[in-house]
Every structure is written in structure tokens, then in C-alpha cells.
Scaffold this active site. Sequence first.
Site, PDB file in Angstrom:
ATOM      1  N   ASP A  21       0.880  -1.288   0.164  1.00 53.32           N
ATOM      2  CA  ASP A  21       0.014   0.047  -0.065  1.00 53.32           C
ATOM      3  C   ASP A  21       0.630   1.180   0.052  1.00 53.32           C
ATOM      4  OD1 ASP A  21      -2.407   1.193  -0.118  1.00 53.32           O
ATOM      5  OD2 ASP A  21      -2.876   1.172   2.150  1.00 53.32           O
ATOM      6  N   ASN A  69     -11.011  -2.625  -5.249  1.00 54.03           N
ATOM      7  CA  ASN A  69     -10.330  -1.417  -6.215  1.00 54.03           C
ATOM      8  C   ASN A  69     -11.077  -1.110  -7.569  1.00 54.03           C
ATOM      9  OD1 ASN A  69      -7.201  -2.571  -5.051  1.00 54.03           O
ATOM     10  ND2 ASN A  69      -8.155  -0.724  -4.239  1.00 54.03           N
TER      11      ASN A  69
END
Length: 252
Positions: A21, A69
Site C-alpha cells: 500500500d 479496487n
Amino acid sequence: MSQGQRPGRSAPPAHVAIIMDGNGRWAQMRGLPRQEGHRRGLEALRGAVRHAGDLGIRILTLYSFSTENWRRPAAEVSFLLSLLRRFVEKDLSELHAAGVRVRIIGSRDDLAADLRRLVEHAETVTRDNTRMTLVVAFNYGARDEIVRAARRIAMDVAAGLIEAAAVDEAMLASHLDTADLPDPELVIRTSGETRISNFLLWQAAYAEFVFSPVLWPDFDRAALEDAIAEYGRRERRFGGLSETADRSVGAA
Ligand code: IPE
Ligand code: IPE
Ligand code: MG
């Protein structure tokens, strides 16, 4: 010996899973487009595979695109899909030569047919490699994975192939995308976020979590070594008692 002096285990965890991330923030901090962060993130991914192999990690699972996502702008989603395509196309021969077995976990239903074929090809070509397993979690969501497993089991029950009473933890685990893989001992998340974001909910039941402040494009060998060292200082109890615990009951 105090917690701080604990020397740690010498053996590295066999299976490390990483929530990669911070690509967007890495780019933002430099006034660059988010895409540049993802491009640099792919470089970090390549490095992580090499370093993990060097450090004796047998299985490396990398969370690269979640089922959530898809909520991002279409241009970012298609860039991330193109990065996966490029990664498989460009890196496959090198990974194969290095003895890496490639596995993709996640739902393949939403992927374009050519990307699906590419992924299947990568898995087939590297099937017999034994040096290390690279598991790429793409279009992966743990809830989706568990639902797909439950649905397949339900179909077998409905077809009379198995009894409902025969459904147990081992059977459910064997229907997950990770069926033949051991659970990760260590889950790392970069970028300072301290949540699981729908990653390996079943498999990480007893994993140790290490949260690194490093943004993924900057996650280098030293950062990986730090996380492994932190894992080495943890005491895993699995619901039991620690080695040094007073095991007497009711002593007052
Ligand atoms: C990780 O970086 C890559 C993916 C989730 C695909 P992000 O894109 O989430 O980066 P941040 O969290 O916005 O910084
Ligand atoms: C988790 O990161 C998914 C991947 C790393 C692929 P996100 O950036 O999507 O997670 P949230 O939205 O911050 O929870
Ligand atoms: Mg993020």
C-alpha cells in the site's frame, strides 16, 4: 530476558504475505501522477520477490488488486490491469529461470479472456518450480473467496456428493484459492495503514501482523528484513500458553 532483548527466531517465516500500500501517496508527495507510483510499486514488487528468495522465504503472497479496487477511476483501474499484463508478459521467463512458481489467487470471472489466458499460462509454465512460490492476489477479496468456496461446497451437498455434516474447516480451506498453500505466518502492510482491507481473512487467523510506515515503492530489502526481525521477536501462542507461563491452576 526482557522483551526488548529477545534474540528472535533464526528461521524466517515460510510464508509472508504483503499488503502493498502507498503507491498513490508516494507519487502525490512528489507531485507525480498516481500511475507513476504504481509503476514504481511494480519495481518494488520485483525487488521484494528477489529479496524474499534470498532471505529463504518459501512463499510470498502479494496483494496487488482487491475486489474493491474496481471503485477507483476507470483510468487507474485499466492502468493497474495493464501493469499485471506487463508483469506476466515481461517477467515470466525470468521468474521461471529463477525457479519461481507463480500462482494467481482471486476471482478470474471479471478479467478479460486474454488476461485470464496469460495468467493460466504463467501458472502452467511454472507449475513444477520449487525454489519459491509467488502468489499474486489479483481481483482478490477474502469475502468473495469464502463465498465462492461456500457456493462450491453447497453445490456438492445439493448434488448429494457430500453430507452437510462433513463440512469442516479442512474442507472449507481446501475450496479456497489458497487450497494447497500453508497459512502465512507473517502479514505485512506498508504505508502506515493498520487494517486488513479484505485480505486473507481465513488464512491470517493466527498470522503475526507487522505494519510498516514505509510507502510501498520505498519498501526495500532493509524494510523487509526489519519486518522479519519484528516477527522473530513475537511470541506465537495459538490460544495456548507461553513457554514461560505459570501453568498452575487456581494457585492462590
Ligand atoms: C497500493 O497503493 C496499490 C493498490 C491498492 C492497487 P494505493 O494506490 O492504494 O496507494 P495509496 O493508498 O492511495 O497511497
Ligand atoms: C488494499 O489497499 C489493496 C491492495 C493493496 C491491493 P487499498 O489502498 O485498496 O485499501 P484501503 O482502501 O485503504 O482499505
Ligand atoms: Mg491504498
